[in-house]
Write an enzyme that holds these catalytic residues in place. Sequence first.
Site, PDB file in Angstrom:
ATOM      1  N   GLY A  14      47.747  41.251  47.961  1.00  0.00           N
ATOM      2  CA  GLY A  14      47.678  41.751  46.579  1.00  0.00           C
ATOM      3  C   GLY A  14      48.739  42.812  46.341  1.00  0.00           C
ATOM      4  O   GLY A  14      48.495  43.802  45.641  1.00  0.00           O
ATOM      5  N   ALA A  15      49.929  42.609  46.910  1.00  0.00           N
ATOM      6  CA  ALA A  15      50.942  43.675  46.923  1.00  0.00           C
ATOM      7  C   ALA A  15      52.048  43.479  45.901  1.00  0.00           C
ATOM      8  O   ALA A  15      53.046  44.194  45.930  1.00  0.00           O
ATOM      9  CB  ALA A  15      51.531  43.805  48.322  1.00  0.00           C
ATOM     10  N   ARG A  17      51.829  44.256  42.887  1.00  0.00           N
ATOM     11  CA  ARG A  17      51.800  45.411  41.965  1.00  0.00           C
ATOM     12  C   ARG A  17      50.690  46.375  42.398  1.00  0.00           C
ATOM     13  O   ARG A  17      49.994  46.157  43.399  1.00  0.00           O
ATOM     14  CB  ARG A  17      51.552  44.944  40.521  1.00  0.00           C
ATOM     15  CG  ARG A  17      50.215  44.277  40.318  1.00  0.00           C
ATOM     16  CD  ARG A  17      49.804  44.324  38.835  1.00  0.00           C
ATOM     17  NE  ARG A  17      48.414  43.967  38.711  1.00  0.00           N
ATOM     18  CZ  ARG A  17      47.961  42.791  38.316  1.00  0.00           C
ATOM     19  NH1 ARG A  17      48.819  41.836  37.994  1.00  0.00           N
ATOM     20  NH2 ARG A  17      46.661  42.571  38.241  1.00  0.00           N
ATOM     21  N   TYR A 157      31.248  43.212  41.783  1.00  0.00           N
ATOM     22  CA  TYR A 157      32.328  44.003  42.390  1.00  0.00           C
ATOM     23  C   TYR A 157      31.773  45.028  43.382  1.00  0.00           C
ATOM     24  O   TYR A 157      32.266  45.158  44.503  1.00  0.00           O
ATOM     25  CB  TYR A 157      33.108  44.692  41.268  1.00  0.00           C
ATOM     26  CG  TYR A 157      34.305  45.490  41.713  1.00  0.00           C
ATOM     27  CD1 TYR A 157      35.496  44.870  42.056  1.00  0.00           C
ATOM     28  CD2 TYR A 157      34.254  46.885  41.774  1.00  0.00           C
ATOM     29  CE1 TYR A 157      36.604  45.603  42.455  1.00  0.00           C
ATOM     30  CE2 TYR A 157      35.348  47.635  42.166  1.00  0.00           C
ATOM     31  CZ  TYR A 157      36.526  46.986  42.505  1.00  0.00           C
ATOM     32  OH  TYR A 157      37.626  47.724  42.900  1.00  0.00           O
ATOM     33  N   ALA A 159      28.941  44.980  44.970  1.00  0.00           N
ATOM     34  CA  ALA A 159      28.391  44.278  46.147  1.00  0.00           C
ATOM     35  C   ALA A 159      29.524  43.845  47.077  1.00  0.00           C
ATOM     36  O   ALA A 159      29.423  43.972  48.308  1.00  0.00           O
ATOM     37  CB  ALA A 159      27.576  43.065  45.706  1.00  0.00           C
ATOM     38  N   LYS A 161      32.419  45.270  47.437  1.00  0.00           N
ATOM     39  CA  LYS A 161      33.047  46.442  48.060  1.00  0.00           C
ATOM     40  C   LYS A 161      32.111  47.110  49.064  1.00  0.00           C
ATOM     41  O   LYS A 161      32.562  47.686  50.055  1.00  0.00           O
ATOM     42  CB  LYS A 161      33.498  47.433  46.977  1.00  0.00           C
ATOM     43  CG  LYS A 161      34.601  46.887  46.079  1.00  0.00           C
ATOM     44  CD  LYS A 161      35.860  46.565  46.868  1.00  0.00           C
ATOM     45  CE  LYS A 161      37.022  46.119  46.005  1.00  0.00           C
ATOM     46  NZ  LYS A 161      38.245  45.884  46.773  1.00  0.00           N
ATOM     47  N   ILE A 190      41.556  54.776  40.002  1.00  0.00           N
ATOM     48  CA  ILE A 190      43.001  54.914  40.208  1.00  0.00           C
ATOM     49  C   ILE A 190      43.716  54.252  39.034  1.00  0.00           C
ATOM     50  O   ILE A 190      43.303  53.174  38.575  1.00  0.00           O
ATOM     51  CB  ILE A 190      43.419  54.204  41.533  1.00  0.00           C
ATOM     52  CG1 ILE A 190      42.529  54.632  42.714  1.00  0.00           C
ATOM     53  CG2 ILE A 190      44.905  54.422  41.826  1.00  0.00           C
ATOM     54  CD1 ILE A 190      42.598  56.069  43.131  1.00  0.00           C
TER      55      ILE A 190
HETATM   56  P1  NAP Z   1      45.606  45.184  40.419  1.00  0.00           P
HETATM   57  O1  NAP Z   1      46.616  46.041  39.741  1.00  0.00           O
HETATM   58  O2  NAP Z   1      44.794  44.245  39.610  1.00  0.00           O
HETATM   59  O3  NAP Z   1      46.362  44.379  41.591  1.00  0.00           O
HETATM   60  C1  NAP Z   1      45.677  43.451  42.378  1.00  0.00           C
HETATM   61  C2  NAP Z   1      46.661  42.453  42.937  1.00  0.00           C
HETATM   62  O4  NAP Z   1      45.910  41.524  43.746  1.00  0.00           O
HETATM   63  C3  NAP Z   1      47.347  41.640  41.827  1.00  0.00           C
HETATM   64  O5  NAP Z   1      48.717  41.502  42.094  1.00  0.00           O
HETATM   65  C4  NAP Z   1      46.618  40.295  41.908  1.00  0.00           C
HETATM   66  O6  NAP Z   1      47.406  39.185  41.515  1.00  0.00           O
HETATM   67  C5  NAP Z   1      46.327  40.197  43.408  1.00  0.00           C
HETATM   68  N1  NAP Z   1      45.294  39.209  43.666  1.00  0.00           N
HETATM   69  C6  NAP Z   1      44.156  38.969  42.950  1.00  0.00           C
HETATM   70  N2  NAP Z   1      43.471  37.955  43.495  1.00  0.00           N
HETATM   71  C7  NAP Z   1      44.165  37.535  44.581  1.00  0.00           C
HETATM   72  C8  NAP Z   1      43.964  36.504  45.538  1.00  0.00           C
HETATM   73  N3  NAP Z   1      42.916  35.700  45.469  1.00  0.00           N
HETATM   74  N4  NAP Z   1      44.884  36.363  46.524  1.00  0.00           N
HETATM   75  C9  NAP Z   1      45.971  37.154  46.582  1.00  0.00           C
HETATM   76  N5  NAP Z   1      46.218  38.146  45.699  1.00  0.00           N
HETATM   77  C10 NAP Z   1      45.330  38.340  44.707  1.00  0.00           C
HETATM   78  O7  NAP Z   1      44.550  46.047  41.234  1.00  0.00           O
HETATM   79  P2  NAP Z   1      44.651  47.519  41.875  1.00  0.00           P
HETATM   80  O8  NAP Z   1      44.035  48.465  40.945  1.00  0.00           O
HETATM   81  O9  NAP Z   1      46.008  47.756  42.426  1.00  0.00           O
HETATM   82  O10 NAP Z   1      43.593  47.333  43.068  1.00  0.00           O
HETATM   83  C11 NAP Z   1      43.971  47.021  44.406  1.00  0.00           C
HETATM   84  C12 NAP Z   1      42.719  47.088  45.276  1.00  0.00           C
HETATM   85  O11 NAP Z   1      42.141  48.384  45.181  1.00  0.00           O
HETATM   86  C13 NAP Z   1      41.635  46.094  44.853  1.00  0.00           C
HETATM   87  O12 NAP Z   1      40.972  45.599  45.986  1.00  0.00           O
HETATM   88  C14 NAP Z   1      40.701  46.968  44.043  1.00  0.00           C
HETATM   89  O13 NAP Z   1      39.402  46.453  44.033  1.00  0.00           O
HETATM   90  C15 NAP Z   1      40.789  48.270  44.812  1.00  0.00           C
HETATM   91  N6  NAP Z   1      40.396  49.436  44.033  1.00  0.00           N
HETATM   92  C16 NAP Z   1      41.029  49.738  42.861  1.00  0.00           C
HETATM   93  C17 NAP Z   1      40.613  50.848  42.146  1.00  0.00           C
HETATM   94  C18 NAP Z   1      41.260  51.256  40.857  1.00  0.00           C
HETATM   95  O14 NAP Z   1      40.732  52.178  40.210  1.00  0.00           O
HETATM   96  N7  NAP Z   1      42.357  50.668  40.449  1.00  0.00           N
HETATM   97  C19 NAP Z   1      39.564  51.641  42.628  1.00  0.00           C
HETATM   98  C20 NAP Z   1      38.951  51.292  43.817  1.00  0.00           C
HETATM   99  C21 NAP Z   1      39.378  50.184  44.520  1.00  0.00           C
HETATM  100  P3  NAP Z   1      47.311  38.602  39.983  1.00  0.00           P
HETATM  101  O15 NAP Z   1      47.821  39.672  39.118  1.00  0.00           O
HETATM  102  O16 NAP Z   1      48.177  37.394  40.010  1.00  0.00           O
HETATM  103  O17 NAP Z   1      45.868  38.329  39.728  1.00  0.00           O
END
Ligand code: NAP
Length: 249
Positions: A14-15, A17, A157, A159, A161, A190
């Site tokens: 998921g890197a 972005r 979500y 569950a 995590k 974040i």
């Molecule tokens: P984000 O901006 O939505 O980025 C997630 C990335 O994961 C996107 O590039 C997405 O691709 C990719 N992805 C989704 N499904 C995938 C799959 N099946 N296989 C491979 N790649 C996949 O999310 P983020 O905020 O950076 O979050 C990153 C992680 O941190 C996640 O696990 C999230 O649950 C966790 N997190 C985030 C927050 C927050 O506040 N942002 C807080 C706690 C935990 P597409 O765009 O093509 O879907």
Amino acid sequence: MTKSLAGKAALVTGAARGIGFHIASLLAREGASLAILDLSPDETALAAKKLSSESGAKTIALGGNVAIEADCAEAVDKAVEAFGRLDILVNNAGITKDNLALRMKESDFDAVISVNLKGAFLMAKAASRIMLKQHSGRIINISSVVGQMGNAGQVNYSASKAGLIGLTKSLAREFASRDVLVNAVAPGFILTKMTEGLKDEAKQKLLEMIPLGRLGKPDDVAHAALFLAGEGSAYITGQVIAVNGGIYM
Ligand code: NAP
């Protein structure tokens, strides 16, 4: 000056972005070679190009879906083919499909568990084949504060995590004898695309609950991942590092 991860190879899911990109970028700046996996091959290729031009690190882009076992196995194979080893896996790919429990469709429950929880299992299983043979490795799972404290509207979500925390502790016990360390990072709220849809009123309420008085930055999470990937955390396994501004203690 020698970089702290010189000679290491990392794979971050998921890197393309958000938090995943920032983790990959920090690991690359610390000298690691980087394989990045994401759903869109084009966006992943662009992100990989940016990473290598910023840091000079050897970088490969892998299109794939962490919820599909064959994609996970292929990603690990390609990383090992490119770098000869795999030292660090960051399970960061994640999705949300929020709704109140009574209105949530079964398919939305399944989709979130499948990517966030099963995806981390499949990637860890594929990577561990290499790391256990190497007698070294770091697996870092990106959980969430809502896996620790719950959140209305996010039963799927939270569950997934919370499940990641159990997965982390069990893998840590299974892999410890081969020096493969498994830990989790639990970010709070974040600023990324995942949270940009939050309404101003909801953001204001959140800010009132966060002792540090701000939402987190992707780099706040990246620094915790770097710590868990590096030498300084050699005696830490099965732990959850909260990066949440104090919203949950
Ligand atoms: P984000 O901006 O939505 O980025 C997630 C990335 O994961 C996107 O590039 C997405 O691709 C990719 N992805 C989704 N499904 C995938 C799959 N099946 N296989 C491979 N790649 C996949 O999310 P983020 O905020 O950076 O979050 C990153 C992680 O941190 C996640 O696990 C999230 O649950 C966790 N997190 C985030 C927050 C927050 O506040 N942002 C807080 C706690 C935990 P597409 O765009 O093509 O879907």
